[in-house]
Design a protein around this motif. Structure first.
Motif, PDB file in Angstrom:
ATOM      1  N   PRO A  34      -1.472  -4.558   5.991  1.00 34.75           N
ATOM      2  CA  PRO A  34      -1.710  -3.492   6.981  1.00 34.75           C
ATOM      3  C   PRO A  34      -1.473  -2.115   6.363  1.00 34.75           C
ATOM      4  O   PRO A  34      -0.551  -1.937   5.561  1.00 34.75           O
ATOM      5  N   GLU A  35      -2.315  -1.158   6.716  1.00 35.39           N
ATOM      6  CA  GLU A  35      -2.139   0.200   6.207  1.00 35.39           C
ATOM      7  C   GLU A  35      -1.017   0.931   6.931  1.00 35.39           C
ATOM      8  O   GLU A  35      -0.435   1.878   6.389  1.00 35.39           O
ATOM      9  N   SER A  36      -0.731   0.513   8.169  1.00 37.26           N
ATOM     10  CA  SER A  36       0.355   1.122   8.935  1.00 37.26           C
ATOM     11  C   SER A  36       1.676   0.473   8.550  1.00 37.26           C
ATOM     12  O   SER A  36       1.763  -0.757   8.390  1.00 37.26           O
ATOM     13  N   LYS A  37       2.697   1.293   8.420  1.00 38.43           N
ATOM     14  CA  LYS A  37       4.003   0.791   7.989  1.00 38.43           C
ATOM     15  C   LYS A  37       4.626  -0.083   9.068  1.00 38.43           C
ATOM     16  O   LYS A  37       4.796   0.331  10.208  1.00 38.43           O
ATOM     17  N   ASN A  38       4.942  -1.316   8.710  1.00 37.54           N
ATOM     18  CA  ASN A  38       5.641  -2.242   9.605  1.00 37.54           C
ATOM     19  C   ASN A  38       6.250  -3.367   8.765  1.00 37.54           C
ATOM     20  O   ASN A  38       6.125  -3.375   7.538  1.00 37.54           O
ATOM     21  N   SER A  39       6.892  -4.306   9.432  1.00 35.49           N
ATOM     22  CA  SER A  39       7.583  -5.378   8.706  1.00 35.49           C
ATOM     23  C   SER A  39       6.615  -6.252   7.919  1.00 35.49           C
ATOM     24  O   SER A  39       6.923  -6.710   6.812  1.00 35.49           O
ATOM     25  N   LEU A  40       5.417  -6.503   8.491  1.00 31.89           N
ATOM     26  CA  LEU A  40       4.434  -7.320   7.792  1.00 31.89           C
ATOM     27  C   LEU A  40       3.954  -6.624   6.523  1.00 31.89           C
ATOM     28  O   LEU A  40       3.802  -7.268   5.472  1.00 31.89           O
ATOM     29  N   GLN A  41       3.752  -5.319   6.606  1.00 34.38           N
ATOM     30  CA  GLN A  41       3.334  -4.572   5.420  1.00 34.38           C
ATOM     31  C   GLN A  41       4.380  -4.694   4.314  1.00 34.38           C
ATOM     32  O   GLN A  41       4.058  -4.973   3.156  1.00 34.38           O
ATOM     33  N   ASN A  42       5.644  -4.494   4.687  1.00 30.61           N
ATOM     34  CA  ASN A  42       6.718  -4.594   3.699  1.00 30.61           C
ATOM     35  C   ASN A  42       6.761  -5.978   3.048  1.00 30.61           C
ATOM     36  O   ASN A  42       6.881  -6.100   1.826  1.00 30.61           O
ATOM     37  N   ALA A  43       6.647  -7.018   3.882  1.00 31.13           N
ATOM     38  CA  ALA A  43       6.722  -8.390   3.372  1.00 31.13           C
ATOM     39  C   ALA A  43       5.552  -8.702   2.441  1.00 31.13           C
ATOM     40  O   ALA A  43       5.721  -9.332   1.392  1.00 31.13           O
ATOM     41  N   MET A  44       4.357  -8.236   2.810  1.00 36.43           N
ATOM     42  CA  MET A  44       3.180  -8.556   2.003  1.00 36.43           C
ATOM     43  C   MET A  44       3.166  -7.779   0.687  1.00 36.43           C
ATOM     44  O   MET A  44       2.709  -8.295  -0.340  1.00 36.43           O
ATOM     45  N   ILE A  45       3.658  -6.570   0.713  1.00 34.39           N
ATOM     46  CA  ILE A  45       3.756  -5.811  -0.541  1.00 34.39           C
ATOM     47  C   ILE A  45       4.754  -6.484  -1.476  1.00 34.39           C
ATOM     48  O   ILE A  45       4.493  -6.646  -2.677  1.00 34.39           O
ATOM     49  N   ASP A 179       6.411   1.617  -1.165  1.00 34.93           N
ATOM     50  CA  ASP A 179       5.588   2.020  -0.029  1.00 34.93           C
ATOM     51  C   ASP A 179       4.108   1.741  -0.310  1.00 34.93           C
ATOM     52  O   ASP A 179       3.702   1.475  -1.447  1.00 34.93           O
ATOM     53  N   TYR A 180       3.312   1.801   0.750  1.00 33.37           N
ATOM     54  CA  TYR A 180       1.905   1.406   0.646  1.00 33.37           C
ATOM     55  C   TYR A 180       1.124   2.267  -0.351  1.00 33.37           C
ATOM     56  O   TYR A 180       0.395   1.715  -1.199  1.00 33.37           O
ATOM     57  N   PRO A 181       1.231   3.607  -0.310  1.00 32.82           N
ATOM     58  CA  PRO A 181       0.485   4.411  -1.296  1.00 32.82           C
ATOM     59  C   PRO A 181       0.877   4.084  -2.746  1.00 32.82           C
ATOM     60  O   PRO A 181       0.012   4.054  -3.629  1.00 32.82           O
ATOM     61  N   THR A 182       2.157   3.820  -2.976  1.00 28.65           N
ATOM     62  CA  THR A 182       2.596   3.468  -4.333  1.00 28.65           C
ATOM     63  C   THR A 182       2.027   2.125  -4.749  1.00 28.65           C
ATOM     64  O   THR A 182       1.590   1.948  -5.901  1.00 28.65           O
ATOM     65  N   PHE A 183       2.002   1.162  -3.813  1.00 31.16           N
ATOM     66  CA  PHE A 183       1.421  -0.143  -4.119  1.00 31.16           C
ATOM     67  C   PHE A 183      -0.048  -0.018  -4.482  1.00 31.16           C
ATOM     68  O   PHE A 183      -0.515  -0.623  -5.461  1.00 31.16           O
TER      69      PHE A 183
END
Length: 229
Positions: A34-45, A179-183
């Motif tokens: 997910p592009e929006s920051k949430n727990s799933l985003q953190n886990a998948m990164i 974070d997502y942009p860094t990933f």
């Protein structure tokens, strides 16, 4: 690695196939984050970063092993090869010679010159050693052995080291979040570096860069480089 890599087409087919499936798998995972920051985003990164590293290390090891096999199967004489490949061919026998006196050093020189006109026997197993921790100094050593060092790889030193560090943080159970942009930046840069390595191998193979340049060679050089695939 299956069938021996004897021709340029076999080499490129194998490298392109290896690069393609890695890029496809990583892209599938990236697109699920997910592009929006949430727990799933953190886990998948956190789940995808170690895999990004694994594919980078795997591609370095597999693609360069194919290239080494390609060079070895040329069966060139030592005098036709660049020094790195001569060193690989003679390393086992050279390892038995001691270097602690002028006499023994002279024996080494004699040993090398006696084999200049003989066919090389380049080993291919366990030569490309990523040491399961592909920091830039390890990569640099491998690229030197393959005579593939260039300024672009040097410019990506921090990227290579940072990726190893992030993989290790996650593998050791640390709660360090990317974070997502860094990933996305990691993802794009590593895919680009894999593609650069692929192009380096292809171009070195078609230009026969593993050969020692002939002295005063006036023959025309191959100029058509491999286009991106």
């Amino acid at each position: 690695m299956g069938k021996s890599v004897l021709t340029f087409d076999q080499l490129t087919d194998k490298i392109i196939a290896d690069f393609s499936w890695r890029r496809k798998e990583l892209t599938l995972l990236k697109n699920k984050i997910p592009e929006s920051k949430n727990s799933l985003q953190n886990a998948m990164i956190r789940a995808t970063m170690p895999l990004l590293y694994a594919h980078w290390e795997g591609f370095v090891k597999i693609s360069l092993s194919y290239y080494l096999e390609f060079v070895a199967n040329k069966g060139l004489k030592h005098k036709e090869l660049k020094n790195q490949f001569v060193a690989l061919s003679l390393q086992k026998k050279l390892g038995n010679l001691k270097e602690n006196s002028i006499e023994s050093k002279t024996q080494i020189i004699d040993f090398i010159f006696d084999r200049v006109d003989k066919q090389s026997n380049i080993p291919t197993k366990n030569i490309i050693n990523t040491k399961s921790n592909l920091k830039y100094d390890v990569l640099e050593e491998i690229l030197f052995i393959m005579d593939l060092k260039d300024a672009h790889f040097e410019s990506q030193r921090d990227l290579v080291n940072d990726l190893v560090d992030e993989r290790n943080h996650i593998a050791h159970g640390e709660h360090k979040l990317v974070d997502y942009p860094t990933f996305i930046e990691f993802f794009d840069d590593i895919i680009a570096l894999m593609e650069h390595l692929k192009k380096q191998i292809e171009n070195s193979a078609i230009l026969e860069s593993f050969k020692k340049p002939a002295p005063n060679n006036g023959s025309s050089q191959i100029t058509g480089l491999v286009e991106k695939v």
